[in-house]
Write an enzyme that holds these catalytic residues in place. Sequence first.
Site, short mmCIF file in Angstrom:
data_model
loop_
_atom_site.label_atom_id
_atom_site.label_comp_id
_atom_site.label_asym_id
_atom_site.label_seq_id
_atom_site.Cartn_x
_atom_site.Cartn_y
_atom_site.Cartn_z
N LYS A 153 -56.42 -5.55 -4.00
CA LYS A 153 -55.52 -5.64 -2.70
C LYS A 153 -56.33 -4.65 -1.54
O LYS A 153 -56.48 -3.49 -1.77
CB LYS A 153 -54.37 -4.79 -3.13
N ASP A 164 0.87 -1.14 0.04
CA ASP A 164 -0.05 0.04 -0.03
C ASP A 164 0.91 1.25 -0.02
O ASP A 164 1.67 1.56 1.06
CB ASP A 164 -0.96 0.02 1.16
N SER A 189 -7.03 -0.09 -6.78
CA SER A 189 -7.14 1.04 -5.91
C SER A 189 -5.95 1.86 -6.11
O SER A 189 -5.71 2.77 -6.75
CB SER A 189 -7.74 0.68 -4.57
#
Length: 838
Positions: free
Chosen positions: A547, A145, A180
């Site tokens: 209904k 990272d 990413s």
Amino acid sequence: MPAGKERVRVAGRELTLTNLDKIIYPQTGTTKADVLAYYAAVAHVLIPAAANRPATRKRWVNGVGTAEHPGEVFFQKNLEDSAPGWLPRAAVTHKDRTIYYPLVNDAATLTWFGQINSLEIHVPQWCVDSHGNQLNPDRLVLDLDPGEGAGLPECREVALLARSILEDVGLDPVPVTSGSKGIHLYAPLDGTQSSDQISAFARELARALEADHPDLAVSDMKKTLRKGKVLVDWSQNNAAKTTIVPYSLRGRPTPMVAAPRTWREISSSRLKHLDYHEVLRRVQDGKDPFAAVVSASGQPANSPSGAGAHGGSKHGGSKHSRPTQGGSAAGSDGHDANPRLAKYRSMRDPKATPEPFSGAAGSGDAFVIQEHHASRLHYDLRLEHDGVLVSWAIPKGVPESGGKNHLAVQTEDHPMDYLTFHGTIPKGEYGAGEMTIWDTGTYELHKWINGREVIVTLHGSEGGGLGSPKKFALIHTGRGQGKDAEGQWLIHLMDKEQAGGRRRYAAPADAITEASAAPSPTDFSPMMATAGDEADLQGSNWQFELKWDGVRAILVADAQRVRIFSRNGNDVTRTYPELTDRSCWPEQPFVADGEIVAVGGDGRPDFGLLQGRMKLNRPADVAKARTAIPVRLVLFDLLSDGGTDLRRLPLSKRRERLEGFYRPSGCPVDLSLVLDDRIDHILESARELGLEGVMAKRTDSRYVSGQRTRTWIKLKIEQTQEVVVGGWRPGKGGRQDTVGSLLVGIPDGDKLQYVGRVGSGFSTRELAELRQTVERLARKTSPFHEVPRPDAADAHWVAPQLVGEVTYSEWTGPGRLRHPRWRGWRLDKDPSEVVREA
């Protein structure tokens, strides 16, 4: 795939896909249809990377938004109550609770994820077995990272250095550009070491990289130490951590993908992240670098046993211990290396028993029940699941009535070849004795929670022991101690009408059977409809009824009395005594389904008026209210008549029985009319009359108790939504002593998804009671995932136990109800039943 809505069949499952033209990635114009098409195209490579791993999801209900205005994201672990029963899942017990995670084991599950905008899929480095147990990790992962000032070029450099170390200890890593910022490195393991052991090895590897290359790599997660460097994040090997699964989309402004790569690509200075178009082309060309990890995971690849102290070696002074060398799981006989069959193999000698070992592939939905004359006669039920036969020994055989459960003991998984095995296991060998096939065929999966619960309908062979198809539930008892507790289950026959002798043959499709006892209310929970529109009514014969705007009622009668049960199973007989006069009904026992309504002064059902009856149960209060608020029952289905269960009959035949059963008697009971007209004409008439909508029911539909189906579709004219109350805000002015508005939501995992606040539509009586109601349920913390700051500023939180219903004009972009107005409480419904209707 056309825009709008489409009903599709994926991996044998029927799904309805909606809002297909909805923009999920605004920057590129990528729609939900594009997302679904992508996941369909990569399912064959994504599923092996995710299978049998508890999946957590990132869900963007209204799209990912833009970099400036990102969309609202929900991180979901627990599987929604609205998830289809067939969806595979695993129950994982944490310190304070048990979470039911989905397992991405088939393309239908992946499609369902796409339908509800669950774009990112994250999984741990371990799997669960068929008993629901967590296994040791079968792969190692390093997350490279980049910190501020670093990027993909620096990650690429660290990846190449890490590869050298991993290869030096006997591991063969595969890189994945994360879609990413960074790079993930995966290496297959043999599953012999725990997550703690693998984490310790990964931590030492990260520290070694940091020691050898302090200007490039760092192993500490503190942001102040990461500037210009690459964090070698080893922590994702912790059993509680997850990593995005290879081939998953990312919820970035553009549809990037966690893409497996080759080392040649990683070595290139032109390395970049890939979007879904580029990954699609690679997959279509047959490229799947991650297949090396999938095929080797769980097999006897070399496994790290730890890292040594810092010292001298060819890697810039670091010393790395080598992993232990595993033996061949296949063994010298070349048998199947599926790790789930390790116990099966360990208990048998292939040279001494005729039992199979080759590990042949199956069809996906096969079963066999074998009659096993071992030291004691018993039966073995085996269900194909994830490439093996998950097996239970049933000492007394499958139950022949729903009133008596049988013990089932889960045993080791068996190879698929066992589907056709019959013969004699020699004396002295495990399971010695004669084995014959009692029945075999295919099964329909309704629910599978590893180690907890399995519900299937078995379709056996003609002349087999089952006779007609039978629906069974296998339920783990939770009893026993230690390892013995894992195997203790019960098997229950769910459909009483299918009970019978051992050699029955299939009955005709419209057959009905006699029940020996008076109806039990617990066996007749109501069937539920799904919200839809006219487009859902294609390709079948449909019956249309109005209904009715009231509350659902199941009437259960024996020879002496009639009882009424609400949708959630509560006995409400005392609330509506005018409907339970035994002289109003036929003499025989019966179970009927209908709707209780209160008719207003204009002759239309008034749900608000009915609120005045719903909470009453004291005889004096009910007697007083009967005059002011009379109710009627509208019958629309007959489930049992004279001890005969009718639910397996098609609706057309049940309707015939209902019309013969109903008799006008001067009692407040009506028969729901079947409307013979085009649906658009019926809807227009209902709109003009101010009615709630229309119910469409397939004439061939069976009555499925307790399930929501698409064979009954509710077409609403006025948009309504059931909601769960999670908070309230104080009133102002004339309402300062009561509630100004209710904060409401829809269940989403273990919390509520906030959908807005409701401050209008309350009657004076409701406002008088409301403050006491909400204060009684007060809690300190919010039950919502997130509430906008202005709405939460003066909010008081309550336990999410009460269900209400609102009308609204539309859903807004952030997933809020526009102009919601209170209709009333739904005391007949549990919070877990609430789903988004639109």
